[in-house]
Design an enzyme around this catalytic site. Structure first.
Site, PDB file in Angstrom:
ATOM      1  N   ASP A 153      68.607 -59.996 -80.431  1.00  0.00           N
ATOM      2  CA  ASP A 153      69.792 -59.147 -80.364  1.00  0.00           C
ATOM      3  C   ASP A 153      70.932 -59.822 -79.618  1.00  0.00           C
ATOM      4  O   ASP A 153      72.105 -59.606 -79.924  1.00  0.00           O
ATOM      5  CB  ASP A 153      69.446 -57.817 -79.686  1.00  0.00           C
ATOM      6  CG  ASP A 153      68.724 -56.860 -80.635  1.00  0.00           C
ATOM      7  OD1 ASP A 153      68.641 -57.167 -81.838  1.00  0.00           O
ATOM      8  OD2 ASP A 153      68.244 -55.816 -80.159  1.00  0.00           O
ATOM      9  N   ASN A 177      76.929 -52.348 -77.863  1.00  0.00           N
ATOM     10  CA  ASN A 177      75.810 -51.628 -77.258  1.00  0.00           C
ATOM     11  C   ASN A 177      76.250 -50.751 -76.089  1.00  0.00           C
ATOM     12  O   ASN A 177      76.087 -49.545 -76.118  1.00  0.00           O
ATOM     13  CB  ASN A 177      74.739 -52.605 -76.770  1.00  0.00           C
ATOM     14  CG  ASN A 177      73.737 -52.963 -77.850  1.00  0.00           C
ATOM     15  OD1 ASN A 177      73.716 -52.369 -78.919  1.00  0.00           O
ATOM     16  ND2 ASN A 177      72.888 -53.938 -77.568  1.00  0.00           N
ATOM     17  N   GLU A 178      76.784 -51.390 -75.053  1.00  0.00           N
ATOM     18  CA  GLU A 178      77.139 -50.639 -73.864  1.00  0.00           C
ATOM     19  C   GLU A 178      78.103 -51.409 -72.978  1.00  0.00           C
ATOM     20  O   GLU A 178      78.185 -52.644 -73.029  1.00  0.00           O
ATOM     21  CB  GLU A 178      75.893 -50.287 -73.038  1.00  0.00           C
ATOM     22  CG  GLU A 178      75.276 -51.429 -72.266  1.00  0.00           C
ATOM     23  CD  GLU A 178      74.413 -52.368 -73.067  1.00  0.00           C
ATOM     24  OE1 GLU A 178      74.622 -53.596 -72.940  1.00  0.00           O
ATOM     25  OE2 GLU A 178      73.541 -51.897 -73.820  1.00  0.00           O
ATOM     26  N   ARG A 233      76.148 -54.001 -52.247  1.00  0.00           N
ATOM     27  CA  ARG A 233      75.528 -52.755 -51.792  1.00  0.00           C
ATOM     28  C   ARG A 233      75.674 -51.673 -52.852  1.00  0.00           C
ATOM     29  O   ARG A 233      76.267 -51.881 -53.904  1.00  0.00           O
ATOM     30  CB  ARG A 233      76.168 -52.322 -50.474  1.00  0.00           C
ATOM     31  CG  ARG A 233      75.980 -53.341 -49.352  1.00  0.00           C
ATOM     32  CD  ARG A 233      76.491 -52.799 -48.030  1.00  0.00           C
ATOM     33  NE  ARG A 233      77.919 -52.520 -48.066  1.00  0.00           N
ATOM     34  CZ  ARG A 233      78.857 -53.427 -47.865  1.00  0.00           C
ATOM     35  NH1 ARG A 233      78.520 -54.691 -47.623  1.00  0.00           N
ATOM     36  NH2 ARG A 233      80.131 -53.111 -47.896  1.00  0.00           N
ATOM     37  N   ALA A 242      68.850 -49.911 -76.108  1.00  0.00           N
ATOM     38  CA  ALA A 242      68.959 -51.136 -75.320  1.00  0.00           C
ATOM     39  C   ALA A 242      68.902 -50.796 -73.824  1.00  0.00           C
ATOM     40  O   ALA A 242      67.966 -50.152 -73.358  1.00  0.00           O
ATOM     41  CB  ALA A 242      70.242 -51.873 -75.699  1.00  0.00           C
ATOM     42  N   ALA A 294      70.535 -48.656 -71.995  1.00  0.00           N
ATOM     43  CA  ALA A 294      70.518 -47.224 -71.707  1.00  0.00           C
ATOM     44  C   ALA A 294      69.111 -46.651 -71.816  1.00  0.00           C
ATOM     45  O   ALA A 294      68.723 -45.771 -71.043  1.00  0.00           O
ATOM     46  CB  ALA A 294      71.469 -46.486 -72.651  1.00  0.00           C
ATOM     47  N   PHE A 295      68.337 -47.151 -72.769  1.00  0.00           N
ATOM     48  CA  PHE A 295      66.954 -46.704 -72.925  1.00  0.00           C
ATOM     49  C   PHE A 295      66.136 -47.084 -71.698  1.00  0.00           C
ATOM     50  O   PHE A 295      65.345 -46.275 -71.182  1.00  0.00           O
ATOM     51  CB  PHE A 295      66.356 -47.332 -74.187  1.00  0.00           C
ATOM     52  CG  PHE A 295      64.907 -47.028 -74.402  1.00  0.00           C
ATOM     53  CD1 PHE A 295      64.511 -45.834 -74.985  1.00  0.00           C
ATOM     54  CD2 PHE A 295      63.929 -47.933 -74.026  1.00  0.00           C
ATOM     55  CE1 PHE A 295      63.163 -45.546 -75.186  1.00  0.00           C
ATOM     56  CE2 PHE A 295      62.585 -47.655 -74.227  1.00  0.00           C
ATOM     57  CZ  PHE A 295      62.209 -46.455 -74.804  1.00  0.00           C
ATOM     58  N   SER A 296      66.319 -48.312 -71.204  1.00  0.00           N
ATOM     59  CA  SER A 296      65.587 -48.769 -70.025  1.00  0.00           C
ATOM     60  C   SER A 296      65.930 -47.941 -68.792  1.00  0.00           C
ATOM     61  O   SER A 296      65.107 -47.802 -67.885  1.00  0.00           O
ATOM     62  CB  SER A 296      65.896 -50.249 -69.755  1.00  0.00           C
ATOM     63  OG  SER A 296      65.519 -51.055 -70.848  1.00  0.00           O
TER      64      SER A 296
END
Length: 301
Positions: free
Chosen positions: A73, A147-148, A156, A187, A189-191
């Site tokens: 990908d 994708n994102e 921090r 991708a 976001a799924f993780s």
């Protein structure tokens, strides 16, 4: 006179399997009478006589019918950077791991090439995100993502306020916030715990990453919504990533605005292969090896 058909073939040359597959693809297209282009940065490794060598960039796909991408990908996201402005469809061949964006697997590569030669394919459009970042009116970034786009901590914890359609939603102390398309829902976001969204659903996703807040659920909003993330002044700084490829440093006080872009990415979908043209549900089951034992299906009278 029939116009000459042109395809651009690009490969992840760090993988020997990709190089071997690229040579086979190129030769098969040449034998079928198509003009084949390869990128100058990859030409020496691929070393296929008969292909035209062109520099990377939007000119590489001028008048091209399609761009064939052999890799994972990440390779397809890289290729989209110059295929998208030209409106040239991408055909991904998965040589990576999950490979959700890919249409074909290396095992059926010859049949996939024949499908392109015979014109047995459709083209679908995937929505993209337009991304801008500013500080006190000064433009810091102007980019896009398939994708994102993510705003993440640089050192921090990130303190950020999320806004939807001009109204504040919530403040999060977090590792970051993802704004994803349906394509990107499988991708990053799924993780991060976001929902899987079928590609034909038009929506935007907002997914906080490891947020210290009672309300930090993934959100699915209208594709017409305008999203914004404001990096708070007590934050040391942040980083904006677009598709994990384009990075922009964000100082404290920066504001990132995200919305649906007008220009989509076009993906080729082949006819006649066992594992292509299948419903998204079947792709999901295959890619994640989901257990479906015991399914009987609809009882027909």
């Amino acid at each position: 006179m029939t116009a000459k058909r042109v395809v651009l073939v690009t490969a992840h040359t760090g993988r020997p399997a990709a190089v071997d597959s690229a040579r086979m693809v190129i030769q098969r297209f040449l034998d079928a009478g198509l003009t084949v282009r390869v990128l100058s940065a990859e030409a020496d490794e691929i070393a296929c006589a008969g292909a035209d060598v062109v520099p990377a960039g939007s000119a590489a796909v001028d008048d091209a019918e399609m761009m064939i991408v052999l890799g994972g990908d990440g390779s397809l996201l890289r290729a989209a950077e110059f295929a998208r402005p030209a409106g040239v469809p991408l055909l991904g061949v998965n040589l990576g791991h999950v490979g959700f964006l890919a249409e074909a697997e290396v095992e059926n590569l010859a049949v996939a090439v024949d499908s392109v030669v015979e014109g047995r394919y459709d083209v679908e459009e995937r929505m993209t995100i337009e991304v801008t970042a500013r500080l006190n009116g000064k433009l810091l970034a102007d980019s896009w993502a398939l994708n994102e786009a993510t705003v993440e901590k640089s050192e921090r914890m990130l303190e950020v306020v999320a806004e939807i359609d001009g109204r504040p939603l919530s403040r999060w102390g977090c590792d970051g916030v993802i704004c994803a398309t349906p394509t990107g829902s499988t991708a990053y976001a799924f993780s991060a715990g976001g929902p899987v969204v079928w590609p034909e659903v038009e929506a935007l996703l907002l997914v906080p990453i490891s947020a210290h807040a009672l309300f930090s659920r993934p959100l699915v909003v209208s594709p017409r919504s305008r999203l914004a993330l404001e990096v708070q002044t007590e934050t040391a700084g942040a980083v904006l990533w677009c598709d994990g490829r384009r990075r922009f440093d964000l100082p404290a006080g920066a504001r990132v605005e995200l919305r649906r872009a007008e220009l989509p990415v076009r993906l080729a979908r082949l006819h006649g292969l066992e594992d292509t043209g299948a419903p998204f549900t079947d792709r999901l089951v295959a890619k994640f090896d989901l257990p479906v034992q015991g399914w009987r299906g609809r009882v027909r009278p």
